[in-house]
Design an enzyme around this catalytic site. Structure first.
Site, short mmCIF file in Angstrom:
data_model
loop_
_atom_site.label_atom_id
_atom_site.label_comp_id
_atom_site.label_asym_id
_atom_site.label_seq_id
_atom_site.Cartn_x
_atom_site.Cartn_y
_atom_site.Cartn_z
N ARG A 78 0.86 -0.98 0.04
CA ARG A 78 0.17 -0.09 0.07
C ARG A 78 1.05 1.26 -0.07
NH1 ARG A 78 -3.29 2.85 4.87
NH2 ARG A 78 -4.08 4.63 3.41
N HIS A 123 -3.04 11.07 1.04
CA HIS A 123 -2.62 10.79 2.26
C HIS A 123 -2.09 12.02 2.93
CE1 HIS A 123 -1.35 7.26 5.13
NE2 HIS A 123 -1.07 8.38 5.70
N GLU A 168 -7.85 8.34 6.39
CA GLU A 168 -8.29 8.77 7.39
C GLU A 168 -8.68 10.34 7.48
OE1 GLU A 168 -4.98 8.51 10.14
OE2 GLU A 168 -5.01 6.25 10.10
N ASN A 310 -7.89 1.63 9.87
CA ASN A 310 -6.51 1.75 10.44
C ASN A 310 -6.64 1.63 11.99
OD1 ASN A 310 -5.92 2.06 7.62
ND2 ASN A 310 -5.28 4.34 7.99
N TYR A 312 -4.88 1.38 15.71
CA TYR A 312 -3.54 1.55 16.57
C TYR A 312 -3.95 1.29 18.13
CZ TYR A 312 -1.20 3.19 12.33
OH TYR A 312 -0.54 3.24 11.39
N GLU A 378 -3.71 -0.37 8.12
CA GLU A 378 -2.63 0.33 9.08
C GLU A 378 -2.94 -0.31 10.32
OE1 GLU A 378 -1.89 4.26 9.58
OE2 GLU A 378 -2.30 4.88 7.00
C1 BGC Z 1 -1.53 7.57 9.38
C2 BGC Z 1 -0.05 7.44 9.10
C3 BGC Z 1 0.78 7.52 10.56
C4 BGC Z 1 0.31 6.46 11.39
C5 BGC Z 1 1.01 6.54 12.68
C6 BGC Z 1 -2.00 7.00 10.52
O1 BGC Z 1 -2.67 7.84 11.34
O2 BGC Z 1 -2.40 7.16 8.49
O3 BGC Z 1 0.51 8.30 8.17
O4 BGC Z 1 2.00 7.70 10.20
O5 BGC Z 1 -1.01 6.63 11.78
O6 BGC Z 1 0.86 7.75 13.28
#
Ligand code: BGC
Length: 473
Positions: A78, A123, A168, A310, A312, A378
Site C-alpha cells: 500500500r 494521504h 483517515e 486503520n 492503533y 494500517e
Molecule cells: C497515518 C499514518 C501515520 C500513522 C502512525 C496513521 O494515522 O495514516 O500516516 O504515520 O497513523 O501515526
C-alpha cells in the site's frame, strides 16, 4: 483450531505514504504540497523542525523499497500518490509526466514481482495551490478531487485494481482543520472538522461513482476509503454515563464517516441532534454540522467496496470532565479517552498496545456495517529514537495482534481479508518527525544513502507471510 493458519489468499502487506517516504519535494517539476509549506515554515510545529524534503528518499531509492518488499515476501503493497507530484497545481490543467513515470515504474515493478498495489489517492498532502483556494474547507475541492481521481484511474487503473480515495478523513478534519496541529494548520474549533469532513465525504463519494460509472466495467477494480478508529470501552463498566460516553466516542470517531458510507448516506442521529442543539444554544441559526441534501445522501450511501480499517490503540472512556466554554468537536462529543496504565506504551505516548481492542473493533464493524470485507490497512507499533534492531518486544505486540485478528476471523466470523503493517520503513512521522519509528525496516537517516536494514520484526513478519500462518508459542 489453533494452527494459526490465516484464510487462503489472505493479503499480506505493508503501507507507506508519499510525503512520509518519498523526499524529492521539488524534484522534476513536483508542485508544493501543504506539508512542504508547513514544514518549511518552521515554528516548532514539527519535532526539531524536521521536514520530508528527503525522508527515505524513495523518489530515487524506490528500488531499495522493492527489495524490502521482496524480503518480506508481501503479497500486497500500500502506497500513496503525491497529488502535487502528478498535478503540480492540483488540477489536470498540467500533468507532470515525470511524476507519472515515477509511479508507472513503481507499479510495473510491483506487478513484475507479483505484488498487488493498493493505492491511496490522498494521504494528507493536499497540493498547496488547492489549499490556497480553501482546500477541504471549500466545496470546490470536491469536483477537483473527482477530476484527480479520474486522472489516476485512467493513468494507472489498467494495472491498479485496489484504490483508497482518502486516508483517515477523521485525522485530516480534526488535526488539520479543527485543531491546526497538522498542515495546513487551520485552527477553527467547532467548525473546521465538520466542514472539511463534509467536503471529504462528498469528494470520496464522487470519486467512487466516477470509478463505478466510467472505469469499473473495463478495469474491474475496487474503491474504498481508509477509516481510522480507536476501540473504546467504558472506564467504569457499571456506569451508565461512561457507557453512553463510549458510544458517543465511537460515533464521533468511526460512525461519523462509516454510517453515511456503509449505511444510509447520512450522519449519525446523535451527532445531528447534539450539534444542532448546541448550535442553537450558541445563538447560531444553523447547525455547525452541515446537512446533506437528499440527493447527496443517495450519492454517498454505499460508496465503499470493502472496509479499510486503520487501528492503533484503545481508550477507556468517561464523559468529558473539563469545562470548555468555546464550542469544539471534543465538547460536542462530550467524551474523553483515558489510557489504562497497565497497557504497555509503544514508542509514542498515544499508542498503548491493546491487541484485543482490534478484535472487538472488527466484531463491531461486522455487526454495525453489514458484515463487509475488511482490510486492516494500517496497524503497527513504534519505537522511539534511537531504536533497537533486535525489537523482540515489538514483534511480541505484532504477534499478539495477529492472534486477535485470527480470533476475529475464526471465532467472530469477521471477513478480514488482509493485514497491512504500518509501516514498511521508518519514515517522517508527521509532527514527530523522525523521532518515532514505525518501520519494519530501519532507515539510517544520518547516512546519505539512507540504508534500509530489517528489524527483528521484519524477519519474523516474513515468516508469517511465507507460511500464511502465525507461529504461536
Ligand atoms: C497515518 C499514518 C501515520 C500513522 C502512525 C496513521 O494515522 O495514516 O500516516 O504515520 O497513523 O501515526
Amino acid at each position: 483450531m489453533d494452527s494459526g493458519k490465516f484464510p487462503e489468499s489472505f493479503a499480506w502487506g505493508a503501507a507507506t505514504a508519499a510525503y512520509q517516504i518519498e523526499g524529492g519535494w521539488d524534484a522534476d517539476g513536483k508542485g508544493l504540497s501543504i506539508w512542504d509549506s508547513f514544514t518549511h515554515q518552521g515554528g516548532d510545529r514539527v519535532f526539531k523542525n524536521q521536514t520530508g524534503d528527503v525522508a527515505c528518499g524513495s523518489y530515487t531509492l524506490w528500488e531499495e523499497d522493492l527489495k524490502c518488499i521482496k524480503q518480506l515476501g508481501l503479497t500486497h503493497y500500500r502506497f500513496s500518490l503525491s497529488w502535487s507530484r502528478l498535478l503540480p497545481d492540483g488540477t489536470t490543467g498540467f500533468i507532470n509526466q515525470k511524476g507519472v513515470n515515477y509511479y508507472n515504474k513503481l507499479i510495473d515493478s510491483l506487478l513484475e514481482m507479483k505484488v498487488t498495489p493498493l493505492v491511496t489517492l490522498y494521504h494528507f498532502d493536499t497540493p498547496q495551490a488547492i489549499e490556497d483556494q480553501g482546500g477541504w474547507n471549500s466545496e470546490n475541492t470536491v469536483a477537483i478531487f473527482e477530476q484527480y481521481a479520474k486522472f489516476c484511474y485512467s493513468t494507472f487503473g489498467d494495472r491498479v485494481k485496489l484504490w483508497i480515495t482518502i486516508n483517515e478523513p477523521h485525522v485530516v478534519s480534526k488535526f488539520s482543520y479543527e485543531e491546526g496541529l497538522f498542515a495546513p494548520g487551520n485552527k477553527e474549533l467547532g467548525f473546521g472538522a465538520y466542514r472539511s469532513a463534509h467536503n471529504m465525504l462528498k469528494a470520496h463519494a464522487k470519486a467512487w461513482h466516477a470509478y463505478n460509472n466510467f472505469f469499473r466495467d473495463k478495469q474491474k477494480g475496487f474503491v474504498s476509503i481508509a477509516l481510522n478508529s480507536d476501540w473504546a470501552e467504558p472506564l467504569d463498566p457499571n456506569s451508565l454515563a461512561d457507557k453512553e460516553a463510549t458510544e458517543r466516542y465511537l460515533t464521533f470517531n468511526l460512525q461519523w464517516f462509516a454510517k453515511p458510507i456503509f449505511i444510509d448516506g447520512d450522519y449519525p442521529t446523535v451527532m445531528k441532534s447534539e450539534i444542532s442543539r448546541k448550535s442553537k444554544e450558541e445563538g447560531l441559526t444553523t447547525s455547525r454540522l452541515p446537512e446533506f441534501t437528499n440527493e447527496e445522501k443517495t450519492m454517498i450511501k454505499g460508496t465503499a467496496d470493502f472496509f479499510c480499517l486503520n487501528y492503533y490503540t484503545t481508550r477507556k472512556i468517561r464523559p468529558l470532565t473539563s469545562t470548555v466554554s468555546e464550542p469544539s468537536f471534543n465538547s460536542d462529543m462530550g467524551a474523553e479517552g483515558i489510557k489504562d496504565p497497565e497497557w504497555p506504551e509503544s514508542g509514542v505516548e498515544w499508542l498503548c498496545v491493546v491487541p484485543w481492542g482490534l478484535r472487538k473493533l472488527l466484531a463491531y464493524i461486522k455487526h454495525t456495517f453489514g458484515n463487509p470485507d475488511i482490510y486492516i490497512t494500517e496497524n503497527g507499533f513504534a519505537q522511539s529514537d534511537p531504536p533497537i534492531l533486535q525489537d523482540t518486544h515489538r514483534w511480541g505486540y505484532f504477534q499478539e495482534t495477529l492472534k486477535e485478528v485470527l480470533k476475529a476471523i475464526r471465532q467472530d466470523g469477521a471477513n478480514v481479508k488482509g493485514y497491512f503493517a504500518w509501516s514498511l520503513l521508518d519514515n517522517f512521522e508527521w509532527t514527530s518527525g523522525y523521532n518515532v519509528r514505525f518501520g519494519l525496516f530501519h532507515v539510517d537517516f544520518d547516512q546519505p544513502s539512507l540504508p534500509r536494514t530489517p528489524y527483528f520484526s521484519a524477519n519474523e513478519f516474513a515468516k508469517v507471510v511465507k507460511g500464511n500462518k502465525l507461529i504461536c508459542n
